[in-house]
Design a protein around this motif. Structure first.
Motif, PDB file in Angstrom:
ATOM      1  N   LEU A 152     -61.260  80.274  18.249  1.00 24.17           N
ATOM      2  CA  LEU A 152     -59.924  79.212  17.152  1.00 24.17           C
ATOM      3  C   LEU A 152     -59.107  78.149  18.337  1.00 24.17           C
ATOM      4  CD1 LEU A 152     -58.397  79.211  14.981  1.00 24.17           C
ATOM      5  CD2 LEU A 152     -56.747  81.522  16.273  1.00 24.17           C
ATOM      6  N   ILE A 153     -58.783  78.747  19.788  1.00 28.18           N
ATOM      7  CA  ILE A 153     -58.271  77.376  19.978  1.00 28.18           C
ATOM      8  C   ILE A 153     -59.157  76.436  20.158  1.00 28.18           C
ATOM      9  CG2 ILE A 153     -57.510  77.172  23.070  1.00 28.18           C
ATOM     10  CD1 ILE A 153     -56.025  79.942  22.601  1.00 28.18           C
ATOM     11  N   ARG A 154     -60.314  76.208  20.357  1.00 22.53           N
ATOM     12  CA  ARG A 154     -61.539  75.611  20.760  1.00 22.53           C
ATOM     13  C   ARG A 154     -61.416  74.766  19.629  1.00 22.53           C
ATOM     14  NH1 ARG A 154     -65.466  75.192  19.205  1.00 22.53           N
ATOM     15  NH2 ARG A 154     -66.171  77.525  19.252  1.00 22.53           N
ATOM     16  N   LEU A 155     -61.791  74.726  17.897  1.00 23.20           N
ATOM     17  CA  LEU A 155     -61.587  74.739  16.654  1.00 23.20           C
ATOM     18  C   LEU A 155     -59.954  74.091  16.353  1.00 23.20           C
ATOM     19  CD1 LEU A 155     -63.739  77.515  15.446  1.00 23.20           C
ATOM     20  CD2 LEU A 155     -64.399  75.394  15.446  1.00 23.20           C
ATOM     21  N   CYS A 156     -58.656  74.742  17.162  1.00 28.89           N
ATOM     22  CA  CYS A 156     -57.940  73.752  16.323  1.00 28.89           C
ATOM     23  C   CYS A 156     -57.838  72.306  17.365  1.00 28.89           C
ATOM     24  CB  CYS A 156     -56.522  75.237  16.867  1.00 28.89           C
ATOM     25  SG  CYS A 156     -56.064  76.366  15.794  1.00 28.89           S
ATOM     26  N   ALA A 157     -58.020  72.582  19.012  1.00 33.01           N
ATOM     27  CA  ALA A 157     -58.281  71.338  19.911  1.00 33.01           C
ATOM     28  C   ALA A 157     -58.790  70.285  19.382  1.00 33.01           C
ATOM     29  CB  ALA A 157     -58.418  71.608  20.954  1.00 33.01           C
ATOM     30  N   GLU A 158     -59.913  70.541  18.695  1.00 27.67           N
ATOM     31  CA  GLU A 158     -61.047  69.706  18.237  1.00 27.67           C
ATOM     32  C   GLU A 158     -60.443  69.245  17.503  1.00 27.67           C
ATOM     33  OE1 GLU A 158     -64.906  71.743  17.662  1.00 27.67           O
ATOM     34  OE2 GLU A 158     -64.886  71.628  20.104  1.00 27.67           O
ATOM     35  N   HIS A 159     -59.744  69.812  15.822  1.00 32.31           N
ATOM     36  CA  HIS A 159     -59.301  69.706  14.899  1.00 32.31           C
ATOM     37  C   HIS A 159     -57.896  69.578  14.402  1.00 32.31           C
ATOM     38  CE1 HIS A 159     -63.645  69.483  13.641  1.00 32.31           C
ATOM     39  NE2 HIS A 159     -63.827  70.757  14.537  1.00 32.31           N
ATOM     40  N   GLU A 160     -57.415  69.288  15.104  1.00 32.17           N
ATOM     41  CA  GLU A 160     -55.360  69.394  15.521  1.00 32.17           C
ATOM     42  C   GLU A 160     -55.523  68.264  13.756  1.00 32.17           C
ATOM     43  OE1 GLU A 160     -51.921  68.533  17.573  1.00 32.17           O
ATOM     44  OE2 GLU A 160     -53.553  69.447  18.524  1.00 32.17           O
ATOM     45  N   CYS A 186     -51.653  79.606  16.017  1.00 34.16           N
ATOM     46  CA  CYS A 186     -52.745  79.273  16.914  1.00 34.16           C
ATOM     47  C   CYS A 186     -52.144  77.609  17.503  1.00 34.16           C
ATOM     48  CB  CYS A 186     -53.730  79.327  16.893  1.00 34.16           C
ATOM     49  SG  CYS A 186     -55.293  77.908  17.992  1.00 34.16           S
ATOM     50  N   LEU A 187     -51.855  76.643  16.427  1.00 35.44           N
ATOM     51  CA  LEU A 187     -51.385  75.682  16.585  1.00 35.44           C
ATOM     52  C   LEU A 187     -50.184  76.013  17.028  1.00 35.44           C
ATOM     53  CD1 LEU A 187     -52.527  73.808  13.728  1.00 35.44           C
ATOM     54  CD2 LEU A 187     -53.490  72.821  16.426  1.00 35.44           C
ATOM     55  N   PHE A 242     -53.812  71.708   5.919  1.00 38.91           N
ATOM     56  CA  PHE A 242     -53.556  72.631   5.834  1.00 38.91           C
ATOM     57  C   PHE A 242     -52.310  72.674   4.921  1.00 38.91           C
ATOM     58  CE2 PHE A 242     -50.978  76.245   6.971  1.00 38.91           C
ATOM     59  CZ  PHE A 242     -51.389  76.624   7.299  1.00 38.91           C
ATOM     60  N   PRO A 243     -51.865  71.405   4.750  1.00 38.16           N
ATOM     61  CA  PRO A 243     -50.512  71.937   2.976  1.00 38.16           C
ATOM     62  C   PRO A 243     -51.551  72.130   2.047  1.00 38.16           C
ATOM     63  CG  PRO A 243     -50.084  69.926   4.109  1.00 38.16           C
ATOM     64  CD  PRO A 243     -51.503  69.915   5.310  1.00 38.16           C
ATOM     65  N   THR A 261     -50.318  76.968  21.720  1.00 33.57           N
ATOM     66  CA  THR A 261     -51.509  76.079  21.704  1.00 33.57           C
ATOM     67  C   THR A 261     -51.138  74.919  22.391  1.00 33.57           C
ATOM     68  OG1 THR A 261     -53.165  76.403  20.143  1.00 33.57           O
ATOM     69  CG2 THR A 261     -52.892  78.460  22.265  1.00 33.57           C
ATOM     70  N   ARG A 262     -51.146  74.653  21.156  1.00 37.95           N
ATOM     71  CA  ARG A 262     -51.053  72.846  20.813  1.00 37.95           C
ATOM     72  C   ARG A 262     -49.527  71.902  20.849  1.00 37.95           C
ATOM     73  NH1 ARG A 262     -55.158  70.699  22.718  1.00 37.95           N
ATOM     74  NH2 ARG A 262     -54.796  69.104  21.442  1.00 37.95           N
ATOM     75  N   ASN A 263     -48.444  72.963  20.666  1.00 41.77           N
ATOM     76  CA  ASN A 263     -47.425  72.883  20.564  1.00 41.77           C
ATOM     77  C   ASN A 263     -46.642  72.198  19.063  1.00 41.77           C
ATOM     78  OD1 ASN A 263     -44.530  72.538  21.560  1.00 41.77           O
ATOM     79  ND2 ASN A 263     -44.198  70.440  22.150  1.00 41.77           N
ATOM     80  N   ARG A 264     -47.383  72.662  17.766  1.00 40.58           N
ATOM     81  CA  ARG A 264     -47.071  72.126  16.608  1.00 40.58           C
ATOM     82  C   ARG A 264     -46.490  73.151  15.511  1.00 40.58           C
ATOM     83  NH1 ARG A 264     -48.798  66.822  16.471  1.00 40.58           N
ATOM     84  NH2 ARG A 264     -47.535  66.915  14.645  1.00 40.58           N
TER      85      ARG A 264
END
Length: 123
Positions: A38-46, A83-84, A53-54, A87-90
């Motif tokens: 999940l973390i990897r996918l969120c980073a790759e496809h942020e 997760c975003l 997402f909307p 881990t991604r400050n989003r």
């Protein structure tokens, strides 16, 4: 190139070809509780997730018909947003989801208050 892919976990995982494919990969990672994926996918496809997402908040018709799928979908979106945020400050996706829930609750409270006033005025 094959060694590089094996070392970094890309073997056996098809490349996401559409926003829906990315969404499905993310939902599967949440469902299987695979935090690393999940973390990897969120980073790759942020950027893609932030853009789409909307639209993902509108539940697909096929998912709406099946309660277990609907629950999985909702929990998956929450997991992606969390997760975003973590881990991604989003945090904006999580805030958007919480805002929608708060708006729904506020609307219910307003309806209840209006109904209560109407009942009291009839007494």
């Amino acid at each position: 190139m094959g060694l590089f892919n094996r070392l970094f976990g890309r073997v056996g995982r098809p490349a996401a070809s559409s926003p829906e494919a990315v969404r499905d990969l993310l939902l599967e990672a949440v469902q299987s509780q695979d935090d690393t994926a999940l973390i990897r996918l969120c980073a790759e496809h942020e950027a893609l997730v932030l853009e789409h997402f909307p639209a993902w908040l509108t539940v697909p018709e096929s998912v709406r018909k099946e309660p277990t799928q609907l629950q999985r979908y909702g929990q998956g979106l929450i997991g992606i947003a969390q997760c975003l945020a973590q881990t991604r400050n989003r945090p904006e996706l999580l805030q958007r989801m919480m805002g929608a829930a708060a708006d729904n609750l506020a609307g219910t409270e307003r309806s209840f208050a209006t109904s209560s006033r109407q009942v009291r005025s009839m007494s």
